[in-house]
Design an enzyme around this catalytic site. Sequence first.
Site, PDB file in Angstrom:
ATOM      1  N   LYS A  16       0.822  -1.218   0.000  1.00 18.85           N
ATOM      2  CA  LYS A  16       0.000   0.000   0.000  1.00 18.85           C
ATOM      3  C   LYS A  16       0.853   1.264   0.000  1.00 18.85           C
ATOM      4  CE  LYS A  16      -2.024  -1.099   3.904  1.00 18.85           C
ATOM      5  NZ  LYS A  16      -1.338  -2.383   4.174  1.00 18.85           N
ATOM      6  N   ARG A  92     -10.031   0.294   8.677  1.00 22.96           N
ATOM      7  CA  ARG A  92      -9.532  -1.031   9.048  1.00 22.96           C
ATOM      8  C   ARG A  92     -10.559  -1.865   9.788  1.00 22.96           C
ATOM      9  NH1 ARG A  92      -3.677   0.384   8.773  1.00 22.96           N
ATOM     10  NH2 ARG A  92      -2.496  -1.533   9.031  1.00 22.96           N
ATOM     11  N   ARG A 126      11.336  -5.710   5.418  1.00 23.05           N
ATOM     12  CA  ARG A 126      11.128  -4.270   5.176  1.00 23.05           C
ATOM     13  C   ARG A 126      12.104  -3.438   6.010  1.00 23.05           C
ATOM     14  NH1 ARG A 126       5.185  -1.858   5.437  1.00 23.05           N
ATOM     15  NH2 ARG A 126       5.149  -2.811   7.506  1.00 23.05           N
ATOM     16  N   ARG A 159      11.074  -1.636  11.496  1.00 21.88           N
ATOM     17  CA  ARG A 159       9.961  -1.278  12.379  1.00 21.88           C
ATOM     18  C   ARG A 159       9.798  -2.325  13.469  1.00 21.88           C
ATOM     19  NH1 ARG A 159       4.940   0.250   8.441  1.00 21.88           N
ATOM     20  NH2 ARG A 159       3.854  -0.882  10.097  1.00 21.88           N
ATOM     21  N   ARG A 170      -0.517  -9.127  13.488  1.00 18.90           N
ATOM     22  CA  ARG A 170      -1.112  -8.127  12.585  1.00 18.90           C
ATOM     23  C   ARG A 170      -1.910  -8.799  11.476  1.00 18.90           C
ATOM     24  NH1 ARG A 170       3.879  -5.264  10.666  1.00 18.90           N
ATOM     25  NH2 ARG A 170       2.508  -3.905   9.469  1.00 18.90           N
TER      26      ARG A 170
END
Length: 217
Positions: A16, A92, A126, A159, A170
């Site tokens: 995204k 969400r 990431r 992160r 998540r």
Amino acid sequence: MSDPEIVIMGAPGAGKGTQSDHIAEEFDVDHVSTGDAFRANKDMDISDLGLEYDTPAGFMDAGELVPDEVVNEILRAALEDADGYVLDGYPRNLAQVEYLDSVADPDVVLYLEVDEDVLTERLTGRRVCSECGATYHVDFDPPEEEGVCDVCGGDLYQREDDQPDTVKERIRVYRDETAPVVDHYDDTGLLVRVDGEGTPDEVWADLRAAIEDALEG
Ligand code: ADP
Ligand code: ADP
Ligand code: ZN
């Protein structure tokens, strides 16, 4: 034509953020990311609300959603200032859909489809720039020099919520709370599905075509 109002959905790691940057540039809209907004305000004192944690970081590091009363206010302020938007990370859950309906009127909801195994790989690899927020991947999109941002020279970091245990949580939260939002927009006819598993350039070509179609239609 009024400024485009675009929502982009997808599981954590679907791409995204990566694709929103292209959309913002190509369609001249603001990238509104609730995740980025929280990372910039992660230690904000919300203790007077009497919630499970006293800061957004508490929820984020646990892989949970930040409660709606906090998110909705941030969203309202961000949309008020935007001239057209690509909204990344909101809504969400179904209550957030209702809130969005009261403050905005999206033209299209894009849904990046990516298999769960691929998500985990993307999230754990990431890396994010501590200075400018640019996103990299250790295997799929590495910076020229390890640990250093190509754009601004800032240090890259991982992160807290991209650690394997939090990633699992998540994805579970996504399945339980956010998947119904996808079904909702499918029912109302706003949803456009795009295959999110190609290279970033392939995904972008499909997305751009889908947005052009939707805005013309
Ligand atoms: P990703 O894009 O990898 O799914 P985000 O950067 O969008 O992650 O969000 C990071 C975290 O910020 C979420 O796990 C959640 O704790 C919080 N967050 C972001 N957007 C929302 C939202 N709309 N509602 C509740 N929490 C949110
Ligand atoms: P989201 O905002 O949905 O959580 P990101 O855009 O941050 O997702 O992408 C998650 C990770 O996957 C990042 O490390 C990014 O570089 C990488 N990535 C994004 N799109 C692709 C793609 N099409 N193929 C491979 N890796 C990708
Ligand atoms: Zn940078």
